[in-house]
Design an enzyme around this catalytic site. Structure first.
Site, PDB file in Angstrom:
ATOM      1  N   SER A  65      94.203  25.761-117.891  1.00  0.00           N
ATOM      2  CA  SER A  65      94.084  24.367-117.754  1.00  0.00           C
ATOM      3  C   SER A  65      93.468  24.147-116.252  1.00  0.00           C
ATOM      4  O   SER A  65      93.394  25.191-115.435  1.00  0.00           O
ATOM      5  CB  SER A  65      95.295  23.387-117.899  1.00  0.00           C
ATOM      6  OG  SER A  65      95.100  22.288-117.204  1.00  0.00           O
ATOM      7  N   TYR A  94     104.187  22.648-115.816  1.00  0.00           N
ATOM      8  CA  TYR A  94     103.167  22.635-116.492  1.00  0.00           C
ATOM      9  C   TYR A  94     101.967  23.567-115.743  1.00  0.00           C
ATOM     10  O   TYR A  94     101.528  24.457-115.989  1.00  0.00           O
ATOM     11  CB  TYR A  94     102.185  21.352-116.936  1.00  0.00           C
ATOM     12  CG  TYR A  94     101.109  21.442-117.471  1.00  0.00           C
ATOM     13  CD1 TYR A  94     101.031  21.585-119.217  1.00  0.00           C
ATOM     14  CD2 TYR A  94      99.679  21.452-116.954  1.00  0.00           C
ATOM     15  CE1 TYR A  94     100.066  21.492-119.683  1.00  0.00           C
ATOM     16  CE2 TYR A  94      98.680  21.439-117.799  1.00  0.00           C
ATOM     17  CZ  TYR A  94      98.734  21.675-119.356  1.00  0.00           C
ATOM     18  OH  TYR A  94      97.536  21.717-119.900  1.00  0.00           O
TER      19      TYR A  94
END
Length: 320
Positions: free
Chosen positions: A153, A170
């Site tokens: 990401s 995350y």
């Protein structure tokens, strides 16, 4: 970097894909099966996978096989069972492509959040990649040519959603995916030069990750209080809103994240597959990802300051 020879995605190959029920996973499945690539999909939602499978088979050449398996990638035994099912259902001792795509959000604050949510997010987003790589890499090595595609990401190089929003689980997981994939370049070159790897770093792509991570309408009063405080800190006039209104706002944000993204899941999938074919190991998905990467590289020590987030937001506003 998919090998010393360019990876050709061809009919009759076998691709294993996690998180195949929705989003980028479904889009990859559709594009691969349309080329006659056989698929082995896993997801935690049998219903979503069944829909993906039906869509794939409706458009795929005759004879294309699409199998599904309900598996939580954070559970190594479930991953091993998925691998065994792939070998049995496709009667094979090798695969050509592995897409480690499954992911979830959550686990924002390490300081004030609970361990369960934090570790759940980290375990899916990092250990899901690790367990699948461990399980399926021998099947890639057994193939004449292979490629492992790991989805990180932009939060794998910028661990933030802004100066007022903790984003630790995350981001930590996606940084781990990035480092692991980059380290694999040399490892594979030395020990399995016919197998390569691709690191994917999407920006804002229209997926259901927020909707799949939690049901906003089922947030507890404590969770609503956290969300309300975050909104107030950002300047939103929500102090007097009832809890259900906060829940509805969060639900709508999740829908908007999916439906108002600058890059669609189909566009993301095309970018990823084009990179595999072109032997590119570092893939930024979306113009926003490219802009953010350039900003962080230009001034990394300022990346977590309020002024950086303001400049990033202004950049997005101009592009919008």
């Amino acid at each position: 970097m998919c090998s010393s020879d360019l990876m050709q995605i061809e009919a009759g190959q076998l691709a294993v894909l996690t998180g195949g029920g929705t989003g980028i996973g479904r889009a990859l499945a559709l594009q691969l099966s349309a080329q006659g690539v056989h698929l082995a999909l896993c997801d935690v939602s049998a219903e979503a996978m069944a829909e993906t499978r039906a869509l794939c088979l409706a458009a795929a050449p005759a004879g294309t096989r699409v199998t599904t398996c309900v598996a939580d990638v954070s559970d190594e035994q479930a991953v091993l069972a998925f691998r065994d099912a792939v070998q049995a259902e496709h009667a094979t001792d090798h695969i050509h492509l592995l897409f480690n795509n499954a992911g979830r959000g959550g686990g924002g604050s390490f300081v004030t959040g609970g361990r369960a949510d934090w570790e759940r997010t980290f375990n899916v987003d990092w250990f899901g990649v690790y367990f699948c790589a461990r399980a399926f890499l021998p099947l890639l090595v057994a193939s004449p040519v292979g490629c492992i595609v790991n989805v990180s990401s932009v939060n794998g190089f910028w661990a933030s959603l802004g100066p007022a929003v903790p984003h630790t689980a995350y981001s930590a997981a996606k940084f781990a995916v990035k480092g692991f994939t980059e380290a694999l370049i040399t490892d594979l070159r030395v020990n399995a030069p016919h197998v390569g790897c691709v690191l994917v770093m999407p920006g804002h792509v229209g997926t259901s990750i927020a909707l799949n991570t939690y049901d906003a309408m089922q947030l507890t009063a404590e969770q609503v209080a956290v969300m309300r405080a975050r909104m107030l800190k950002a300047g939103a006039p929500v102090a007097d809103l009832p809890d259900d209104a906060i829940r509805q706002l969060m639900h709508q944000r999740a829908i908007d994240f999916r439906d108002k993204a600058p890059t669609t899941a189909a566009q993301a999938a095309t970018t990823i597959l084009d990179a595999v074919r072109a032997d590119r190991w570092r893939v930024l998905v979306g113009e926003d990802a490219q802009r953010l990467d350039a900003m962080v590289r230009a001034n990394p020590e300022s990346a977590y300051e309020p002024a950086f987030a303001a400049a990033w937001q202004e950049s997005n506003t101009r592009q919008g």
